[in-house]
Design an enzyme around this catalytic site. Structure first.
Site, PDB file in Angstrom:
ATOM      1  N   GLU A  41       0.785  -1.140  -0.090  1.00 14.70           N
ATOM      2  CA  GLU A  41      -0.051  -0.086  -0.018  1.00 14.70           C
ATOM      3  C   GLU A  41       0.841   0.971   0.132  1.00 14.70           C
ATOM      4  OE1 GLU A  41      -2.661  -0.386   3.134  1.00 14.70           O
ATOM      5  OE2 GLU A  41      -3.674  -2.117   2.483  1.00 14.70           O
TER       6      GLU A  41
ATOM      7  N   HIS B 136      -8.780   9.695   3.243  1.00  9.52           N
ATOM      8  CA  HIS B 136      -8.598   8.949   2.821  1.00  9.52           C
ATOM      9  C   HIS B 136      -9.000   8.940   1.169  1.00  9.52           C
ATOM     10  CE1 HIS B 136      -8.434   4.794   0.563  1.00  9.52           C
ATOM     11  NE2 HIS B 136      -7.794   4.468   1.693  1.00  9.52           N
TER      12      HIS B 136
ATOM     13  N   ARG C  66      -0.490   8.631   1.947  1.00 10.48           N
ATOM     14  CA  ARG C  66      -1.974   8.988   1.651  1.00 10.48           C
ATOM     15  C   ARG C  66      -2.404  10.511   1.744  1.00 10.48           C
ATOM     16  NH1 ARG C  66      -5.588   5.089   5.440  1.00 10.48           N
ATOM     17  NH2 ARG C  66      -4.560   3.530   4.097  1.00 10.48           N
TER      18      ARG C  66
ATOM     19  N   HIS D  12     -11.113   9.646   7.398  1.00  7.58           N
ATOM     20  CA  HIS D  12     -10.996   8.313   7.613  1.00  7.58           C
ATOM     21  C   HIS D  12     -10.277   7.866   9.034  1.00  7.58           C
ATOM     22  CE1 HIS D  12      -9.862   4.182   6.142  1.00  7.58           C
ATOM     23  NE2 HIS D  12      -8.569   4.424   6.595  1.00  7.58           N
TER      24      HIS D  12
ATOM     25  N   ARG E 195      -0.371   8.846   9.382  1.00  8.86           N
ATOM     26  CA  ARG E 195      -0.174   7.286   9.470  1.00  8.86           C
ATOM     27  C   ARG E 195       0.110   6.593   8.204  1.00  8.86           C
ATOM     28  NH1 ARG E 195      -3.766   3.023   8.849  1.00  8.86           N
ATOM     29  NH2 ARG E 195      -5.346   4.604   8.183  1.00  8.86           N
TER      30      ARG E 195
HETATM   31  C1  SIN Z   1      -7.364   0.725   3.102  1.00  3.77           C
HETATM   32  O1  SIN Z   1      -7.590  -0.402   2.959  1.00  3.77           O
HETATM   33  O2  SIN Z   1      -7.088   1.606   2.184  1.00  3.77           O
HETATM   34  C2  SIN Z   1      -7.166   1.683   4.401  1.00  3.77           C
HETATM   35  C3  SIN Z   1      -6.268   0.782   5.228  1.00  3.77           C
HETATM   36  C4  SIN Z   1      -5.720   1.778   6.189  1.00  3.77           C
HETATM   37  O3  SIN Z   1      -6.488   2.654   6.594  1.00  3.77           O
HETATM   38  O4  SIN Z   1      -4.591   1.638   6.801  1.00  3.77           O
END
Ligand code: SIN
Length: 531
Positions: free
Chosen positions: A113, A233, A279, A340, A375
């Site tokens: 990610e 998010h 993010r 988020h 985060r």
């Molecule tokens: C996501 O699945 O994009 C969210 C995961 C997260 O907030 O760490």
């Protein structure tokens, strides 16, 4: 007035509260309260996974470095080191408690990610939170020393003065069914009441994420920190209703691409890591594209991943999109940012202790110092397990010396069961809009100030509603009024920290000060309740 005595009170039934309860219950009696049904928690909606170094070609150093880089200078290195090095054991503990993660060729499957330099996201398809929550709840239900009380909402913490020092002695809890406030007297208490993103009108969180843990801790006298760092998010399904459907970042990890209204992939022009930038950067890029185009959403194009892989890895997302008429296998998904995650919270030491003796905090309502100003994806479930387990160990060490449960002479909380419902709903809507309009992804000082003024007006309105309460009392109404008070308190803390930080760092981007100012602000924004 009814009361219950227990060794340990746990407030919240997400991953932190459940992990903690399972650990301490080996040695002490536990009451675990949750304001809705047991499965209603933010954890249950987590799609992505839990970050941990499990691949031979990965390293703790790299995970630490990725976390520190995302945190924009505010992570506490010792806390991050502890988090990362405890990762493999945390995953093993979850497996022992019955969580089934996705695997291939006999090994845990690892996704990637944003902000991660190596695949390390342990997941259960795209329903990781639900898999964890279901397994932990089963373990808790089978444990003879844990009593789980559903539809019981903590209203205020009990603090008593002992040998000149204030300490937490449990909480007043509302039984929503009987509309009765119950005094739960405990020798030690854990706040694990989850997130706060319901203070925004568009959020990936369920409506229960009303900041109860932060508000309770703060009102009881515990220090709070870093409340300006609200993570948006970048990809919630458009139209983003109050509880927006999340499109996991893991989809970008598998190759999905963000496109603007003209169909162009735009992320590479904002950051060299493109779709896998942290993010805060992706959310701001999406925000900028929306401003530029005037369109209500951008597109997330997952078609290149292929239908078979999408069906195997992301069945939940395909289903969520299908429910809105989007076939993500064949067409791009309309997406927008949504609130988020709260990186700040009740300040704790490395063992989950808050500044109020007898009170611990873990999970999203805690600020353990690992997230800094932003985060890293999938570090939150990890943080919840690692720091809840540390808090459990420390609490058990202290328990023999804690005074037994007893009455504290703290008066019962005021009865809020007659608040007028329609006015409460209107106030809640307006609060969410103020936060969205004035404390969003890109901020300006004048906007923050305007937000502060409006929040004060809403707070006064809340008090005046209390005075004109007339409807017949019930527990739901009381809980709504208490939630709204918590939301107002948390929103005001966000404003206070955002106003203090005259720079842009991580998730706090303010147009008047678009740069980092390490000289003055390379530090946490700390709010001590007596200030
Ligand atoms: C996501 O699945 O994009 C969210 C995961 C997260 O907030 O760490």
């Amino acid at each position: 007035m009814t009361h219950i005595d227990t060794d340990i009170l746990v407030i919240g039934s997400g991953i932190a509260g459940l992990t903690f309860a399972l650990r301490v219950a080996e040695h002490a009696g536990v009451i675990l309260v949750t304001k809705k049904a047991r499965l209603d928690s933010n954890t249950n909606y987590a799609q992505g996974g839990i970050a941990a170094v499990l691949d031979r070609t990965d390293s703790f150093e790299r995970h630490v470095e990725d976390t520190l880089r995302a945190g924009a200078g505010l992570c506490h290195a010792d806390r991050v080191e502890t988090l990362v090095r405890s990762g493999p054991q945390a995953v093993a503990d979850l497996v022992d408690w019955g969580v089934r993660f996705s695997a291939s060729a006999g090994r845990l499957a690892l996704g990637i990610e944003g902000g991660h330099s190596h695949p390390r996201i342990v997941h259960s398809q795209d329903k990781t939170g639900a898999a964890i929550e279901t397994a932990l709840l089963k373990a808790v239900a089978e444990h003879p020393r844990i009593r789980l009380l559903e539809h019981h909402m903590a209203l205020s913490l009990q603090a008593e003065c002992l040998e000149g020092r204030r300490r937490c002695a449990g909480a007043w809890v509302l039984d929503l069914e009987s509309s009765q406030a119950i005094e739960v007297r405990a020798r030690a208490t854990l706040l694990a009441a989850g997130g706060s993103a319901a203070i925004y009108c568009h959020t990936t969180n369920p409506s229960i994420a009303t900041g109860d843990g932060v508000a309770l801790g703060y009102r009881a006298g515990a220090t709070v920190a870093n409340m300006e760092f609200i993570q948006f998010h970048p990809t919630a399904l458009y139209p983003a209703e109050e509880h927006a459907f999340l499109i996991s970042e893991a989809l970008r990890g598998e190759g999905a691409v963000l496109r603007n209204a003209s169909g162009d992939a735009f992320m590479a022009s904002y950051d060299g890591r493109a779709e896998l930038a942290p993010r805060d950067i992706v959310a701001r890029a999406v925000h900028a594209e929306l401003k530029k185009s005037g369109q209500p959403h951008v597109w997330l194009d997952a078609t290149a991943i292929g239908a078979d892989r999408l069906e195997e890895r992301f069945p939940g997302i395909l289903e969520g999109c299908r429910a809105k008429g989007v076939d993500a296998r064949r067409e791009p998904i309309p997406v927008v940012p949504a609130a988020h995650y709260l990186c700040g919270g009740v300040w704790t030491d490395i063992d989950g202790q808050t500044t109020l003796p007898g009170l611990f905090a873990a999970g999203e309502c805690a600020c353990t110092g690992v997230h800094g100003a932003n985060r890293l994806a999938s570090n939150s479930l990890l943080e919840a397990v690692v720091y809840a387990e540390r808090a459990a160990l420390r609490m058990l060490q202290q328990l023999p010396f804690a005074p037994g449960p007893r009455g504290t002479d703290v008066p019962a909380p005021a009865d809020l069961s007659r608040f007028p419902m329609a006015e409460l709903a209107s106030l809640r809507r307006r609060l969410k809009q103020v936060m969205w309009d004035h404390l969003g992804i890109v901020r300006a000082r004048a906007e923050i100030q305007e937000g502060a003024t409006r929040l004060e007006q809403l707070r006064e309105e809340w008090s005046s509603l209390r005075a004109c309460s007339s409807e017949s009392g019930n527990g739901e109404r009381w809980a709504e009024a208490a939630e709204l008070l918590n939301m107002l308190d948390v929103a005001r803390l966000v404003v206070r920290c955002a106003w203090w930080r005259r720079e842009s760092r991580g998730l706090h981007y303010v147009t008047d000060y678009p740069y980092r100012n390490n000289e003055s602000y390379l530090r946490d924004s700390i709010v001590v309740p007596t200030d």
